[in-house]
Design an enzyme around this catalytic site. Structure first.
Site, PDB file in Angstrom:
ATOM      1  N   GLY A 177      -9.982   5.137  -6.789  1.00  0.00           N
ATOM      2  CA  GLY A 177     -10.289   6.210  -7.371  1.00  0.00           C
ATOM      3  C   GLY A 177      -9.881   7.277  -6.452  1.00  0.00           C
ATOM      4  CE1 TYR A 178      -8.222  11.109  -9.239  1.00  0.00           C
ATOM      5  CE2 TYR A 178      -7.546  12.668  -7.995  1.00  0.00           C
ATOM      6  CZ  TYR A 178      -7.586  12.185  -9.067  1.00  0.00           C
ATOM      7  OH  TYR A 178      -6.478  12.402 -10.004  1.00  0.00           O
ATOM      8  CB  ILE A 179      -9.708   7.445  -1.403  1.00  0.00           C
ATOM      9  CG1 ILE A 179      -9.758   6.319  -2.385  1.00  0.00           C
ATOM     10  CG2 ILE A 179     -10.261   7.182  -0.015  1.00  0.00           C
ATOM     11  CD1 ILE A 179     -11.302   5.907  -2.758  1.00  0.00           C
ATOM     12  CG  ASP A 197       0.637  14.628  -8.137  1.00  0.00           C
ATOM     13  OD1 ASP A 197       1.290  13.472  -8.323  1.00  0.00           O
ATOM     14  OD2 ASP A 197      -0.462  14.842  -7.935  1.00  0.00           O
ATOM     15  CG  ASN A 208      -1.610   1.267   1.612  1.00  0.00           C
ATOM     16  OD1 ASN A 208      -2.348   1.716   0.696  1.00  0.00           O
ATOM     17  ND2 ASN A 208      -1.232   1.714   2.554  1.00  0.00           N
ATOM     18  CD  GLN A 261      -1.121  11.558 -10.222  1.00  0.00           C
ATOM     19  OE1 GLN A 261      -2.129  11.048 -10.655  1.00  0.00           O
ATOM     20  NE2 GLN A 261      -0.778  11.330  -8.692  1.00  0.00           N
ATOM     21  CE  LYS A 312      -0.052   4.086  -6.551  1.00  0.00           C
ATOM     22  NZ  LYS A 312       0.103   3.246  -5.376  1.00  0.00           N
ATOM     23  CB  ILE A 323       5.309   9.206  -2.155  1.00  0.00           C
ATOM     24  CG1 ILE A 323       6.121   8.628  -3.064  1.00  0.00           C
ATOM     25  CG2 ILE A 323       5.495   8.853  -0.757  1.00  0.00           C
ATOM     26  CD1 ILE A 323       7.612   9.322  -3.251  1.00  0.00           C
ATOM     27  CB  THR A 324       1.503  12.326  -5.352  1.00  0.00           C
ATOM     28  OG1 THR A 324       1.390  12.813  -4.189  1.00  0.00           O
ATOM     29  CG2 THR A 324       0.632  11.226  -5.388  1.00  0.00           C
ATOM     30  CE1 TYR A 332       0.187   7.732  -6.657  1.00  0.00           C
ATOM     31  CE2 TYR A 332      -1.505   7.463  -8.392  1.00  0.00           C
ATOM     32  CZ  TYR A 332      -1.057   7.498  -6.849  1.00  0.00           C
ATOM     33  OH  TYR A 332      -1.973   6.915  -5.905  1.00  0.00           O
TER      34      TYR A 332
HETATM   35  N1  CAA Z   1      -5.484  18.761 -18.673  1.00  0.00           N
HETATM   36  C1  CAA Z   1      -5.095  19.725 -19.752  1.00  0.00           C
HETATM   37  N2  CAA Z   1      -4.489  20.629 -19.459  1.00  0.00           N
HETATM   38  C2  CAA Z   1      -4.123  21.134 -18.113  1.00  0.00           C
HETATM   39  C3  CAA Z   1      -4.814  19.977 -16.949  1.00  0.00           C
HETATM   40  C4  CAA Z   1      -5.302  18.823 -17.555  1.00  0.00           C
HETATM   41  N3  CAA Z   1      -5.945  18.037 -16.535  1.00  0.00           N
HETATM   42  N4  CAA Z   1      -4.480  20.681 -15.935  1.00  0.00           N
HETATM   43  C5  CAA Z   1      -3.553  21.809 -16.211  1.00  0.00           C
HETATM   44  N5  CAA Z   1      -3.576  21.947 -17.586  1.00  0.00           N
HETATM   45  C6  CAA Z   1      -2.795  23.063 -18.395  1.00  0.00           C
HETATM   46  C7  CAA Z   1      -3.240  24.533 -17.858  1.00  0.00           C
HETATM   47  O1  CAA Z   1      -4.388  24.879 -18.180  1.00  0.00           O
HETATM   48  C8  CAA Z   1      -2.158  25.184 -18.218  1.00  0.00           C
HETATM   49  O2  CAA Z   1      -2.191  25.593 -19.530  1.00  0.00           O
HETATM   50  P1  CAA Z   1      -1.746  26.935 -20.177  1.00  0.00           P
HETATM   51  O3  CAA Z   1      -0.382  27.128 -19.696  1.00  0.00           O
HETATM   52  O4  CAA Z   1      -1.967  26.879 -21.402  1.00  0.00           O
HETATM   53  O5  CAA Z   1      -2.434  27.852 -19.287  1.00  0.00           O
HETATM   54  C9  CAA Z   1      -1.003  24.218 -18.284  1.00  0.00           C
HETATM   55  O6  CAA Z   1      -1.576  22.893 -18.190  1.00  0.00           O
HETATM   56  C10 CAA Z   1      -0.080  24.340 -16.883  1.00  0.00           C
HETATM   57  O7  CAA Z   1      -0.800  24.327 -15.804  1.00  0.00           O
HETATM   58  P2  CAA Z   1      -0.328  24.399 -14.340  1.00  0.00           P
HETATM   59  O8  CAA Z   1       0.522  25.754 -14.288  1.00  0.00           O
HETATM   60  O9  CAA Z   1      -1.220  24.247 -13.160  1.00  0.00           O
HETATM   61  O10 CAA Z   1       0.809  23.028 -14.152  1.00  0.00           O
HETATM   62  P3  CAA Z   1       1.747  22.710 -13.189  1.00  0.00           P
HETATM   63  O11 CAA Z   1       2.761  22.011 -13.847  1.00  0.00           O
HETATM   64  O12 CAA Z   1       2.081  23.730 -12.375  1.00  0.00           O
HETATM   65  O13 CAA Z   1       0.798  21.780 -12.224  1.00  0.00           O
HETATM   66  C11 CAA Z   1      -0.260  19.905 -11.633  1.00  0.00           C
HETATM   67  C12 CAA Z   1       0.389  20.704 -12.696  1.00  0.00           C
HETATM   68  C13 CAA Z   1       0.652  20.101 -10.307  1.00  0.00           C
HETATM   69  C14 CAA Z   1      -0.157  18.530 -11.979  1.00  0.00           C
HETATM   70  C15 CAA Z   1      -1.773  20.207 -11.361  1.00  0.00           C
HETATM   71  O14 CAA Z   1      -2.517  20.331 -12.258  1.00  0.00           O
HETATM   72  C16 CAA Z   1      -2.322  19.097 -10.311  1.00  0.00           C
HETATM   73  O15 CAA Z   1      -2.150  18.929  -9.044  1.00  0.00           O
HETATM   74  N6  CAA Z   1      -3.028  18.237 -10.832  1.00  0.00           N
HETATM   75  C17 CAA Z   1      -3.735  17.196 -10.152  1.00  0.00           C
HETATM   76  C18 CAA Z   1      -2.859  15.808 -10.301  1.00  0.00           C
HETATM   77  C19 CAA Z   1      -3.868  14.822  -9.665  1.00  0.00           C
HETATM   78  O16 CAA Z   1      -4.806  14.510  -9.747  1.00  0.00           O
HETATM   79  N7  CAA Z   1      -2.971  14.071  -8.600  1.00  0.00           N
HETATM   80  C20 CAA Z   1      -3.749  12.789  -7.906  1.00  0.00           C
HETATM   81  C21 CAA Z   1      -3.028  13.001  -6.547  1.00  0.00           C
HETATM   82  S1  CAA Z   1      -4.000  12.109  -5.470  1.00  0.00           S
HETATM   83  C22 CAA Z   1      -3.313  10.459  -6.013  1.00  0.00           C
HETATM   84  O17 CAA Z   1      -2.779  10.164  -6.846  1.00  0.00           O
HETATM   85  C23 CAA Z   1      -4.239   9.410  -5.439  1.00  0.00           C
HETATM   86  C24 CAA Z   1      -5.120   8.395  -6.373  1.00  0.00           C
HETATM   87  O18 CAA Z   1      -4.357   7.180  -6.623  1.00  0.00           O
HETATM   88  C25 CAA Z   1      -6.115   8.891  -7.478  1.00  0.00           C
END
Ligand code: CAA
Length: 248
Positions: free
Chosen positions: A186-188, A96, A90, A152, A159, A93-94, A155
């Site tokens: 999924g997202y918990i 991202d 289990n 990701q 996975k 880490i992330t 990650y």
């Molecule tokens: N799809 C398409 N484009 C996207 C996007 C997406 N989902 N998210 C951001 N973008 C675009 C933005 O619009 C931006 O575009 P422009 O430059 O043209 O404006 C560009 O990408 C850059 O965006 P950011 O400045 O926000 O990018 P960043 O690199 O600073 O941050 C990130 C990106 C940190 C990944 C942020 O989007 C994030 O935190 N996303 C969530 C990731 C996620 O779901 N993680 C899950 C963690 S929990 C887990 O993992 C448990 C599990 O198993 C489910």
């Protein structure tokens, strides 16, 4: 105590959100539960809380991203508690960020913690399980290993790798009474998920037909199900638990 009550379960990443829920559920279901820790302070606070809530769960030091350390962890558990019947991989880490911005360390740390740990722990409990002709290996993957997620690459790759590991190993050890399965949450509602920027998280929840984050207890329930004696014909499978976010 029946046979089931004597089964020993190691939950890696025990002190995290999902890990804690798994430990509690498995304990309530009659297992002898042990976990690992990396930070002494975090372990102490966690154990105090478990004690307050009347759970008897042991933590042993071990960094599962490191082969030698995982080996010591398993030896310590086997010497002081007994042989490990069920391993729940289990720990995760992330780190991202988009690949263009990803540092080499962000890649290796996530692959080592989330995927190489699965090899490090499974490899070192497997001989014992084969000898005893019983084992349950439960790998905690993610919806993002199935469908990918912006930010990701590390990650999702780790996975997704778990699925190949589960399927291949399930074939190799089926004849010894050992099952190997994957759960893909999924997202918990854990700290890990709550660290996602609010705006992004709201967009993600909007893609979940059930319309909410999952509960840690819902994943824990599935873990306990797969740990049970009665699931001996389930192996090489992946259980999605994602509120309908990704159906396939
Ligand atoms: N799809 C398409 N484009 C996207 C996007 C997406 N989902 N998210 C951001 N973008 C675009 C933005 O619009 C931006 O575009 P422009 O430059 O043209 O404006 C560009 O990408 C850059 O965006 P950011 O400045 O926000 O990018 P960043 O690199 O600073 O941050 C990130 C990106 C940190 C990944 C942020 O989007 C994030 O935190 N996303 C969530 C990731 C996620 O779901 N993680 C899950 C963690 S929990 C887990 O993992 C448990 C599990 O198993 C489910």
């Amino acid at each position: 105590m029946d046979k089931l009550n004597k089964r020993i379960v190691l939950v890696t990443g025990a002190t995290g959100g999902l890990g804690t829920a798994m430990c509690k559920k498995l304990y309530k279901d009659g297992y002898r539960v042990v976990g690992n820790y990396r930070s002494k302070e975090k372990a102490k606070a966690w154990l105090d809380k478990m004690h307050e809530e009347d759970y008897v769960i042991n933590l042993f030091y071990g960094d599962v991203s490191d082969y030698e350390s995982a080996g010591h962890l398993i030896k310590d558990i086997e010497n002081s508690i007994g042989p490990i019947d069920t391993l729940v991989n289990n720990a995760g880490i992330t780190k991202d960020t988009r690949l263009v911005n990803m540092k080499k360390e962000d890649w290796y740390e996530v692959i080592n913690t989330n995927l190489n740990s699965v090899f490090n722990c499974t490899k070192q409990v497997l001989d014992g399980m084969i000898e005893r002709k019983f084992g349950r290996i439960i790998n905690i993957s993610s919806v993002n290993g199935q469908r990918g997620q912006f930010g990701q690459t590390n990650y999702s790759a780790a996975k997704a790798g778990m699925h190949g590991f589960t399927k291949s190993l399930s074939m190799e050890v089926a004849k010894y009474g050992i099952t190997v399965n994957t759960i893909s949450p999924g997202y918990i509602g854990t700290d890990m998920v709550m660290a996602v920027p609010e705006k992004v998280l709201n967009q993600i929840i909007a893609q979940v037909p059930i319309g909410r984050l999952g509960g840690t207890h819902e994943v824990a329930h599935l873990v306990s199900f797969l740990a049970s004696e009665e699931t001996s014909f389930i192996t090489g499978a992946n259980y999605a638990i994602n509120g309908g976010q990704h159906v396939y």
